[in-house]
Design a protein around this motif. Structure first.
Motif, PDB file in Angstrom:
ATOM      1  N   SER A 161       0.840  -1.210   0.000  1.00  0.00           N
ATOM      2  CA  SER A 161       0.000   0.000   0.000  1.00  0.00           C
ATOM      3  C   SER A 161       0.870   1.253   0.000  1.00  0.00           C
ATOM      4  O   SER A 161       0.566   2.232  -0.690  1.00  0.00           O
ATOM      5  CB  SER A 161      -0.927   0.012   1.215  1.00  0.00           C
ATOM      6  OG  SER A 161      -1.835  -1.066   1.141  1.00  0.00           O
ATOM      7  N   ALA A 162       1.957   1.212   0.761  1.00  0.00           N
ATOM      8  CA  ALA A 162       2.898   2.345   0.791  1.00  0.00           C
ATOM      9  C   ALA A 162       3.559   2.522  -0.579  1.00  0.00           C
ATOM     10  O   ALA A 162       3.753   3.654  -1.038  1.00  0.00           O
ATOM     11  CB  ALA A 162       3.959   2.118   1.871  1.00  0.00           C
ATOM     12  N   ALA A 163       3.868   1.408  -1.250  1.00  0.00           N
ATOM     13  CA  ALA A 163       4.464   1.482  -2.588  1.00  0.00           C
ATOM     14  C   ALA A 163       3.468   2.078  -3.591  1.00  0.00           C
ATOM     15  O   ALA A 163       3.840   2.889  -4.446  1.00  0.00           O
ATOM     16  CB  ALA A 163       4.921   0.100  -3.046  1.00  0.00           C
ATOM     17  N   ASN A 208       1.716   6.798  -6.834  1.00  0.00           N
ATOM     18  CA  ASN A 208       0.805   7.905  -7.140  1.00  0.00           C
ATOM     19  C   ASN A 208       1.507   9.249  -7.000  1.00  0.00           C
ATOM     20  O   ASN A 208       1.336  10.141  -7.836  1.00  0.00           O
ATOM     21  CB  ASN A 208      -0.424   7.865  -6.226  1.00  0.00           C
ATOM     22  CG  ASN A 208      -1.479   6.910  -6.740  1.00  0.00           C
ATOM     23  OD1 ASN A 208      -1.794   6.894  -7.917  1.00  0.00           O
ATOM     24  ND2 ASN A 208      -2.034   6.106  -5.853  1.00  0.00           N
ATOM     25  N   ALA A 209       2.301   9.397  -5.937  1.00  0.00           N
ATOM     26  CA  ALA A 209       3.031  10.646  -5.708  1.00  0.00           C
ATOM     27  C   ALA A 209       4.058  10.875  -6.823  1.00  0.00           C
ATOM     28  O   ALA A 209       4.202  11.992  -7.324  1.00  0.00           O
ATOM     29  CB  ALA A 209       3.714  10.611  -4.344  1.00  0.00           C
ATOM     30  N   THR A 210       4.741   9.810  -7.226  1.00  0.00           N
ATOM     31  CA  THR A 210       5.741   9.909  -8.296  1.00  0.00           C
ATOM     32  C   THR A 210       5.082  10.304  -9.608  1.00  0.00           C
ATOM     33  O   THR A 210       5.569  11.188 -10.323  1.00  0.00           O
ATOM     34  CB  THR A 210       6.495   8.564  -8.452  1.00  0.00           C
ATOM     35  OG1 THR A 210       7.167   8.285  -7.232  1.00  0.00           O
ATOM     36  CG2 THR A 210       7.485   8.599  -9.582  1.00  0.00           C
ATOM     37  N   MET A 225       2.495   0.531 -11.140  1.00  0.00           N
ATOM     38  CA  MET A 225       1.313   0.621 -10.268  1.00  0.00           C
ATOM     39  C   MET A 225       0.376  -0.563 -10.490  1.00  0.00           C
ATOM     40  O   MET A 225      -0.143  -1.137  -9.536  1.00  0.00           O
ATOM     41  CB  MET A 225       0.563   1.925 -10.548  1.00  0.00           C
ATOM     42  CG  MET A 225       1.282   3.159 -10.064  1.00  0.00           C
ATOM     43  SD  MET A 225       0.465   4.685 -10.574  1.00  0.00           S
ATOM     44  CE  MET A 225      -0.921   4.686  -9.454  1.00  0.00           C
ATOM     45  N   SER A 226       0.198  -0.930 -11.743  1.00  0.00           N
ATOM     46  CA  SER A 226      -0.668  -2.064 -12.068  1.00  0.00           C
ATOM     47  C   SER A 226      -0.122  -3.354 -11.446  1.00  0.00           C
ATOM     48  O   SER A 226      -0.871  -4.169 -10.901  1.00  0.00           O
ATOM     49  CB  SER A 226      -0.773  -2.188 -13.588  1.00  0.00           C
ATOM     50  OG  SER A 226      -1.504  -3.324 -13.935  1.00  0.00           O
ATOM     51  N   GLU A 227       1.201  -3.517 -11.503  1.00  0.00           N
ATOM     52  CA  GLU A 227       1.818  -4.724 -10.943  1.00  0.00           C
ATOM     53  C   GLU A 227       1.750  -4.738  -9.415  1.00  0.00           C
ATOM     54  O   GLU A 227       1.562  -5.800  -8.803  1.00  0.00           O
ATOM     55  CB  GLU A 227       3.264  -4.820 -11.448  1.00  0.00           C
ATOM     56  CG  GLU A 227       3.302  -5.194 -12.918  1.00  0.00           C
ATOM     57  CD  GLU A 227       4.463  -4.602 -13.700  1.00  0.00           C
ATOM     58  OE1 GLU A 227       4.558  -4.895 -14.902  1.00  0.00           O
ATOM     59  OE2 GLU A 227       5.267  -3.831 -13.133  1.00  0.00           O
ATOM     60  N   ALA A 267      11.262   3.361  -5.782  1.00  0.00           N
ATOM     61  CA  ALA A 267      11.960   2.073  -5.935  1.00  0.00           C
ATOM     62  C   ALA A 267      12.411   1.518  -4.583  1.00  0.00           C
ATOM     63  O   ALA A 267      12.389   0.303  -4.364  1.00  0.00           O
ATOM     64  CB  ALA A 267      13.148   2.226  -6.877  1.00  0.00           C
ATOM     65  N   ARG A 268      12.774   2.398  -3.674  1.00  0.00           N
ATOM     66  CA  ARG A 268      13.195   1.935  -2.338  1.00  0.00           C
ATOM     67  C   ARG A 268      12.020   1.355  -1.559  1.00  0.00           C
ATOM     68  O   ARG A 268      12.153   0.319  -0.905  1.00  0.00           O
ATOM     69  CB  ARG A 268      13.837   3.092  -1.563  1.00  0.00           C
ATOM     70  CG  ARG A 268      15.203   3.438  -2.099  1.00  0.00           C
ATOM     71  CD  ARG A 268      15.838   4.601  -1.396  1.00  0.00           C
ATOM     72  NE  ARG A 268      17.170   4.822  -1.935  1.00  0.00           N
ATOM     73  CZ  ARG A 268      17.946   5.842  -1.620  1.00  0.00           C
ATOM     74  NH1 ARG A 268      17.512   6.756  -0.763  1.00  0.00           N
ATOM     75  NH2 ARG A 268      19.142   5.959  -2.148  1.00  0.00           N
ATOM     76  N   VAL A 269      10.879   2.014  -1.640  1.00  0.00           N
ATOM     77  CA  VAL A 269       9.681   1.499  -0.957  1.00  0.00           C
ATOM     78  C   VAL A 269       9.284   0.149  -1.556  1.00  0.00           C
ATOM     79  O   VAL A 269       8.964  -0.803  -0.833  1.00  0.00           O
ATOM     80  CB  VAL A 269       8.520   2.518  -1.041  1.00  0.00           C
ATOM     81  CG1 VAL A 269       7.244   1.945  -0.443  1.00  0.00           C
ATOM     82  CG2 VAL A 269       8.893   3.816  -0.329  1.00  0.00           C
TER      83      VAL A 269
END
Length: 197
Positions: free
Chosen positions: A75-77, A82-84, A116-118, A182-184
């Motif tokens: 969820s955080a990713a 979305n933010a990116t 995001m889809s993945e 990418a880190r998240v």
């Protein structure tokens, strides 16, 4: 006389155990247990500080459940995706860029949308794990989807690394946003990799 002392002591014990103070002490103890679980889980993650920052707010929801922790990490990713995407769209719309640069930014937007889809696919897979007879298969699928999301995030970065794209400030903003994402995502994959069957 002795009986009344015993009765008074029992009454005080009952009163204290049902008081808000006792209840808040239990709540604080539980919260500490949940925080400790997340700290322990994040301690060897790919990016431990990022892991703590993104997952400690979910402590009450996660409790000490590793599957809920993975769900929170995904969820955080997704939130980071979305933010990116928002950062890239904003720069794409507000800055003057060449047609060539625009094509690279559009490719990057496509990569982030794929990512995001993945991540959404991974969330669906993980949510089905409790009803699955083959948890290893579910975890393997989650690893595949999350790895694919990270690959797409890195593909976006690759488009910027080969040549001078746009101006340095815009490139840096996009790059920082994608590296953060990418880190998240990498931490989510780490937690998936450490799920026990």
């Amino acid at each position: 006389m002795e009986q009344s002392k015993i009765f008074t002591a029992l009454f005080l014990v009952l009163l204290l155990s049902s008081s808000p103070l006792a209840s808040s002490t239990t709540t604080v103890t539980q919260q500490n247990t949940y925080n400790t679980f997340i700290k322990r889980s994040c301690s060897s993650a790919t990016y431990p500080n990022v892991c703590l920052k993104t997952l400690l707010p979910y402590a009450t929801t996660v409790k000490s459940n590793p599957y809920k922790l993975v769900n929170a990490a995904l969820s955080a990713a997704l939130k980071s995706s979305n933010a990116t995407l928002s950062v890239i769209y904003q720069l794409y719309r507000t800055e003057k860029i060449t047609k060539w640069d625009a094509a690279i930014v559009k490719d990057c937007i496509g990569d982030i949308k794929d990512s995001m889809s993945e991540i959404k696919d991974t969330l669906k897979v993980i949510s089905s794990i409790s009803g699955s007879n083959d948890k290893s298969f579910v975890i393997s699928n989650a690893q595949t989807w999350t790895s694919a999301a990270i690959t797409d995030e890195n593909s976006c970065l690759d488009g910027f690394s080969d040549r001078k794209v746009i101006n340095a400030v815009i490139k840096k903003k996009i790059r920082n946003s994608i590296v953060s994402l990418a880190r998240v995502s990498s931490n989510a994959l780490y937690l998936i990799n450490h799920l026990s069957v």
